[in-house]
Enzyme design. Sequence first.
Site, mmCIF file in Angstrom:
data_model
loop_
_atom_site.group_PDB
_atom_site.id
_atom_site.type_symbol
_atom_site.label_atom_id
_atom_site.label_comp_id
_atom_site.label_asym_id
_atom_site.label_seq_id
_atom_site.Cartn_x
_atom_site.Cartn_y
_atom_site.Cartn_z
ATOM 1 N N LYS A 10 82.907 -25.643 31.700
ATOM 2 C CA LYS A 10 82.782 -25.567 30.242
ATOM 3 C C LYS A 10 82.035 -24.300 29.889
ATOM 4 O O LYS A 10 81.278 -23.722 30.696
ATOM 5 C CB LYS A 10 82.077 -26.799 29.670
ATOM 6 C CG LYS A 10 80.644 -27.037 30.161
ATOM 7 C CD LYS A 10 79.546 -26.214 29.527
ATOM 8 C CE LYS A 10 78.153 -26.582 30.038
ATOM 9 N NZ LYS A 10 77.113 -25.604 29.631
ATOM 10 N N ASP A 141 75.347 -33.576 29.502
ATOM 11 C CA ASP A 141 76.638 -32.907 29.381
ATOM 12 C C ASP A 141 77.799 -33.737 29.920
ATOM 13 O O ASP A 141 78.960 -33.369 29.721
ATOM 14 C CB ASP A 141 76.623 -31.564 30.126
ATOM 15 C CG ASP A 141 75.824 -30.493 29.403
ATOM 16 O OD1 ASP A 141 75.381 -30.745 28.265
ATOM 17 O OD2 ASP A 141 75.647 -29.403 29.969
#
EC number: 2.7.1.148
Length: 283
Positions: A10, A141
């Site tokens: 990401k 996350d």
Amino acid sequence: MMTHWPSPAKLNLFLYITGQRADGYHTLQTLFQFLDYGDTLHIEPRHDGEIHLLTPVNGVENEDNLIVRAARLLMKVASESGRLPAGSGADISIEKRLPMGGGLGGGSSNAATVLVALNHLWQCGLSIDELATLGLTLGADVPVFVRGHAAFAEGVGEILTPVNPPEKWYLVAHPGVSIPTPVIFKDPQLPRNTPKRSIDTLLKCEFSNDCEVIARKRFREVDAALSWLLEYAPSRLTGTGACVFAEFDTESCARQVLEQAPEWLNAFVAKGVNLSPLHRELL
């Protein structure tokens, strides 16, 4: 039967620290987008209830590895709710491409891929919401990787709103250092009072990362990487570092800059994608 599962990287397209809670955790506003690039997990179901990680990480005990912790967590919760078929287990190995301490979410992505993949392979039947809740206990996350869509995140990163930012091409560069997240968040000079703004306002502003000034100050390699990359395109830090990235409209433009990369930078080109490669596999 061996199965193969993407564990994508990401980027934090922006990251703003808006405060600090009494428990020490920082509140933030950030924009997550996935890359069509990452690790690959190889999972072979077992029928004896055992979890084996076949590719240990130097310096990390297997039972402390997020891959094993995620597998055992799913096993425990599914078993307690009567949704774990008898004998469910797995042999797991990983092809690692994402650096540790790089700000690309490698460990969180690995954990999310394990939760999603084993829920599917074991046929536990947990919902995405249930898997995301489990993921949050492993790391802030993890839920965005479980949900699999680009998102605007608030709170400590767990309050997610799906969004569809432009899918640009990125040159991502790792400057050869690992930055533990606490090093950045404990720095007394870290900005901690950036005003909260709406997602609509933030998407219209120039993107930046509040952690970048600290990472550049404390790690000369990060400063050098950004100084080089900024000669070619708008560039910034992802997460708490150490990776930096620049965005381009075309793959060819990104690759032209990649060819100029100094030898001390480990760099690659990848496409930003709003649907995670993991979830694309499940469609």
